[in-house]
Design an enzyme around this catalytic site. Sequence first.
Site, PDB file in Angstrom:
ATOM      1  N   GLN A 180      43.294  27.663  42.650  1.00 16.92           N
ATOM      2  CA  GLN A 180      43.701  29.055  42.160  1.00 16.92           C
ATOM      3  C   GLN A 180      44.314  28.610  40.723  1.00 16.92           C
ATOM      4  OE1 GLN A 180      43.551  32.417  44.114  1.00 16.92           O
ATOM      5  NE2 GLN A 180      41.778  30.864  44.803  1.00 16.92           N
ATOM      6  N   ALA A 198      47.456  40.608  45.940  1.00 10.41           N
ATOM      7  CA  ALA A 198      46.658  39.284  45.940  1.00 10.41           C
ATOM      8  C   ALA A 198      46.198  38.958  44.782  1.00 10.41           C
ATOM      9  CB  ALA A 198      45.259  39.543  46.949  1.00 10.41           C
ATOM     10  N   HIS A 199      45.174  37.673  44.787  1.00 15.56           N
ATOM     11  CA  HIS A 199      44.839  37.172  43.493  1.00 15.56           C
ATOM     12  C   HIS A 199      43.936  38.123  42.532  1.00 15.56           C
ATOM     13  CE1 HIS A 199      41.475  34.907  46.010  1.00 15.56           C
ATOM     14  NE2 HIS A 199      41.342  36.127  45.766  1.00 15.56           N
ATOM     15  N   ASN A 200      44.116  38.157  41.246  1.00 16.82           N
ATOM     16  CA  ASN A 200      43.481  39.109  40.352  1.00 16.82           C
ATOM     17  C   ASN A 200      43.514  40.639  40.589  1.00 16.82           C
ATOM     18  OD1 ASN A 200      41.543  36.112  40.927  1.00 16.82           O
ATOM     19  ND2 ASN A 200      42.020  36.709  38.819  1.00 16.82           N
TER      20      ASN A 200
END
Length: 355
Positions: A204, A245-247
């Site tokens: 990540q 969450a990511h992005n």
Amino acid sequence: MQEEYSSGITAAEIARLLSASIHGDSDRHITDVASLASATSADLAFFTGNRRENHPQQSQAGAILCTLEHRDLMPETATVICVAHPQLAFIDIVERLRPPRPIYQGIDPTARIDPSAQLAPTVVVGPLSIIGPECALADGVEIGPGCILGRAVSVGAESRLIARVTILDDCRVGERCVIQPGAVIGSDGFGLVQQGGGWRRVPQLGRVLIGDDVDIGANTTVDRGALDDTLIGNGAKLDNLIQIAHNVEIGEHSAIAGCAGLAGSSVVGKHCTLGGGVGLAGHLSLADGVHVTGMSMVTRSIHKPGVYSAGTPLDTNEHWLKNAARFKQLDRMAQRLQALESNLSTLQHSDEENP
């Protein structure tokens, strides 16, 4: 600079600050704020007309903010100050009667600050906090006790980390943000790829970029992006216990209530609201001005503004079990209904040909 009224303020001064009309004793001395139900003769309260509020005629408040149309509902004992938006006016007075004050002054001797970190002269750092290498803290930043800032974290002017906030490497926080205890910014996103019957972690490498005037609630987590960054727009408000969450991208001035969960790469537009417990599937987008009611599960993108809901309302267990059984029969019932409609159409057509 805002005035501070440590010894209180008169009703007349409140009306002057709000450019409001006043009815009753303008010399009444107000020292604090309270709800309609608990207010005393020295307190300021407000009434919006919401049906959940206590009846104002029973209030002992010394002064009450309300709209002109609600003036006649107020008790005769209270000084009434009429404004267009009572709750917003109440907030203005609260900020003057109870201005935020830092608990700590300067740098606590138990804090650990890397020599390469750059701290403005007015920065406050509480006990047992850790400021990592290459961090940059602007004027008026307050770092409460037990906070951890990783490498190259930047925090904008007048932002406050209340306590035990963790911000990991390379993440940025804008100006005038407030981050509540237990929040984690920049933890790894849930990136996994199957390999040989197991899972392999995906690095990540992105960051979390938080705009200005953002609030983040207690124990909320905002994951860093996988390659690109996770983005929280200016003025966004996040409640407690939210998973970002990511992005994920959250647009300016959107608000998300507690226990919501946003899966990876979902995009929330500007001026949206998500109720408590709302879930967003990954890789979908919400247009500006979308409002999703509590406990709804969003599984597709929404391209038009408006209010959206999902899920079944609460019912007695007996009724719920019957409805759940019917739900499993919906497809078969729809097929039967379609067949009946087709037969009825055939009969009507036959009657028209053979009167």
